[in-house]
Every structure is written in C-alpha cells, then in structure tokens.
Design a protein around this motif. Structure first.
Motif, PDB file in Angstrom:
ATOM      1  N   LYS A  30       1.326  -5.800  -6.177  1.00  0.00           N
ATOM      2  CA  LYS A  30       0.124  -5.194  -5.638  1.00  0.00           C
ATOM      3  C   LYS A  30      -1.028  -6.195  -5.572  1.00  0.00           C
ATOM      4  N   ASP A  31      -0.692  -7.466  -5.500  1.00  0.00           N
ATOM      5  CA  ASP A  31      -1.710  -8.509  -5.446  1.00  0.00           C
ATOM      6  C   ASP A  31      -2.576  -8.389  -4.194  1.00  0.00           C
ATOM      7  N   ILE A  32      -1.947  -8.196  -3.053  1.00  0.00           N
ATOM      8  CA  ILE A  32      -2.702  -8.116  -1.799  1.00  0.00           C
ATOM      9  C   ILE A  32      -3.530  -6.832  -1.766  1.00  0.00           C
ATOM     10  N   SER A  33      -2.926  -5.721  -2.184  1.00  0.00           N
ATOM     11  CA  SER A  33      -3.677  -4.463  -2.173  1.00  0.00           C
ATOM     12  C   SER A  33      -4.846  -4.517  -3.163  1.00  0.00           C
ATOM     13  N   ASP A  34      -4.683  -5.197  -4.293  1.00  0.00           N
ATOM     14  CA  ASP A  34      -5.795  -5.377  -5.233  1.00  0.00           C
ATOM     15  C   ASP A  34      -6.916  -6.190  -4.590  1.00  0.00           C
ATOM     16  N   ALA A  35      -6.554  -7.244  -3.880  1.00  0.00           N
ATOM     17  CA  ALA A  35      -7.563  -8.069  -3.207  1.00  0.00           C
ATOM     18  C   ALA A  35      -8.298  -7.257  -2.139  1.00  0.00           C
ATOM     19  N   MET A  36      -7.560  -6.447  -1.396  1.00  0.00           N
ATOM     20  CA  MET A  36      -8.176  -5.607  -0.363  1.00  0.00           C
ATOM     21  C   MET A  36      -9.129  -4.593  -0.984  1.00  0.00           C
ATOM     22  N   ALA A  37      -8.725  -4.005  -2.111  1.00  0.00           N
ATOM     23  CA  ALA A  37      -9.580  -3.042  -2.804  1.00  0.00           C
ATOM     24  C   ALA A  37     -10.850  -3.717  -3.306  1.00  0.00           C
ATOM     25  N   GLY A  38     -10.718  -4.943  -3.798  1.00  0.00           N
ATOM     26  CA  GLY A  38     -11.885  -5.692  -4.263  1.00  0.00           C
ATOM     27  C   GLY A  38     -12.869  -5.966  -3.143  1.00  0.00           C
ATOM     28  N   VAL A  39     -12.360  -6.351  -1.997  1.00  0.00           N
ATOM     29  CA  VAL A  39     -13.226  -6.609  -0.840  1.00  0.00           C
ATOM     30  C   VAL A  39     -13.939  -5.326  -0.422  1.00  0.00           C
ATOM     31  N   ALA A  40     -13.201  -4.227  -0.347  1.00  0.00           N
ATOM     32  CA  ALA A  40     -13.802  -2.947   0.040  1.00  0.00           C
ATOM     33  C   ALA A  40     -14.882  -2.531  -0.957  1.00  0.00           C
ATOM     34  N   LEU A  72       0.823  -1.211   0.000  1.00  0.00           N
ATOM     35  CA  LEU A  72       0.000   0.000   0.000  1.00  0.00           C
ATOM     36  C   LEU A  72       0.859   1.264   0.000  1.00  0.00           C
ATOM     37  N   ARG A  73       1.950   1.245   0.748  1.00  0.00           N
ATOM     38  CA  ARG A  73       2.842   2.411   0.791  1.00  0.00           C
ATOM     39  C   ARG A  73       3.556   2.642  -0.542  1.00  0.00           C
ATOM     40  N   GLN A  74       3.784   1.572  -1.315  1.00  0.00           N
ATOM     41  CA  GLN A  74       4.560   1.685  -2.555  1.00  0.00           C
ATOM     42  C   GLN A  74       3.709   1.937  -3.808  1.00  0.00           C
ATOM     43  N   LEU A  75       2.397   1.926  -3.684  1.00  0.00           N
ATOM     44  CA  LEU A  75       1.560   2.144  -4.866  1.00  0.00           C
ATOM     45  C   LEU A  75       1.825   3.521  -5.467  1.00  0.00           C
ATOM     46  N   GLU A  76       1.752   3.576  -6.794  1.00  0.00           N
ATOM     47  CA  GLU A  76       2.019   4.807  -7.518  1.00  0.00           C
ATOM     48  C   GLU A  76       0.881   5.082  -8.492  1.00  0.00           C
ATOM     49  N   HIS A  77       0.582   6.359  -8.717  1.00  0.00           N
ATOM     50  CA  HIS A  77      -0.399   6.729  -9.729  1.00  0.00           C
ATOM     51  C   HIS A  77       0.348   6.922 -11.049  1.00  0.00           C
ATOM     52  N   ASP A  78       0.125   6.018 -11.975  1.00  0.00           N
ATOM     53  CA  ASP A  78       0.760   6.092 -13.292  1.00  0.00           C
ATOM     54  C   ASP A  78      -0.155   6.930 -14.185  1.00  0.00           C
ATOM     55  N   ARG A  79       0.192   8.190 -14.352  1.00  0.00           N
ATOM     56  CA  ARG A  79      -0.659   9.110 -15.128  1.00  0.00           C
ATOM     57  C   ARG A  79      -0.697   8.724 -16.610  1.00  0.00           C
ATOM     58  N   LYS A 127      -3.822   4.705 -14.206  1.00  0.00           N
ATOM     59  CA  LYS A 127      -4.198   3.733 -13.175  1.00  0.00           C
ATOM     60  C   LYS A 127      -3.179   3.732 -12.035  1.00  0.00           C
ATOM     61  N   ILE A 128      -3.550   3.058 -10.985  1.00  0.00           N
ATOM     62  CA  ILE A 128      -2.657   2.847  -9.847  1.00  0.00           C
ATOM     63  C   ILE A 128      -1.846   1.598 -10.151  1.00  0.00           C
ATOM     64  N   ASP A 129      -0.527   1.677  -9.933  1.00  0.00           N
ATOM     65  CA  ASP A 129       0.334   0.540 -10.257  1.00  0.00           C
ATOM     66  C   ASP A 129       1.414   0.391  -9.198  1.00  0.00           C
ATOM     67  N   HIS A 130       2.140  -0.697  -9.290  1.00  0.00           N
ATOM     68  CA  HIS A 130       3.248  -0.950  -8.367  1.00  0.00           C
ATOM     69  C   HIS A 130       4.551  -0.545  -9.031  1.00  0.00           C
ATOM     70  N   PRO A 131       5.568  -0.277  -8.232  1.00  0.00           N
ATOM     71  CA  PRO A 131       6.869   0.062  -8.825  1.00  0.00           C
ATOM     72  C   PRO A 131       7.481  -1.176  -9.491  1.00  0.00           C
ATOM     73  N   GLU A 132       8.487  -0.941 -10.320  1.00  0.00           N
ATOM     74  CA  GLU A 132       9.185  -2.058 -10.956  1.00  0.00           C
ATOM     75  C   GLU A 132       9.713  -2.998  -9.879  1.00  0.00           C
TER      76      GLU A 132
END
Length: 67
Positions: free
Chosen positions: A36-46, A16-23, A27-32
């Motif tokens: 972001k698998d866990i954060s995607d799952a958390m977002a889906g649940v929310a 969650l701390r490392q997510l970046e907004h790729d303009r 979309k929101i993406d992870h650094p190289e």
C-alpha cells in the motif's frame, strides 16, 4: 463518489482495490503479500492539499466599488 481525478496507474488502482479495514488494528491495511505504498503516498498528497487548499486554490472574486 468520483472525488479524486487521477492518472489511471494500474499498480495504484490494484492497491486501492485491495485495501482492507483491519478492525482489530483499527486501521486500513493491505492483504498479506500485498502493498500500500502508492496508496499511502496518494492519501498523503490528498491530505496535505486539503489542509492547504486555500494556499493552492484562489477563487476569482469580483469586487464592485460604489463611488
């Protein structure tokens, strides 16, 4: 904003701390070499809980009758 109460899972917190907004991609993406698998799952649940909150949360309603 303290909108989410969750177990302090270190891997999720790191993602969650490392997510970046790729303009460029819009979309929101992870650094190289990140994830972001866990954060995607958390977002889906929310998202699902928000859509179906009426089904899961039934506030107590006090009904008064007059008669």
């Amino acid at each position: 904003e303290n909108r989410v109460d969750m177990y302090p899972y270190p891997t999720a917190m790191k993602e969650l701390r490392q997510l970046e907004h790729d303009r460029a991609k819009g979309k929101i993406d992870h650094p190289e070499k990140g994830s972001k698998d866990i954060s995607d799952a958390m977002a889906g649940v929310a998202y699902i809980l928000t859509l179906h909150s009426a089904r899961f949360y039934k506030p107590q309603v006090n009904v008064k009758t007059f008669g």
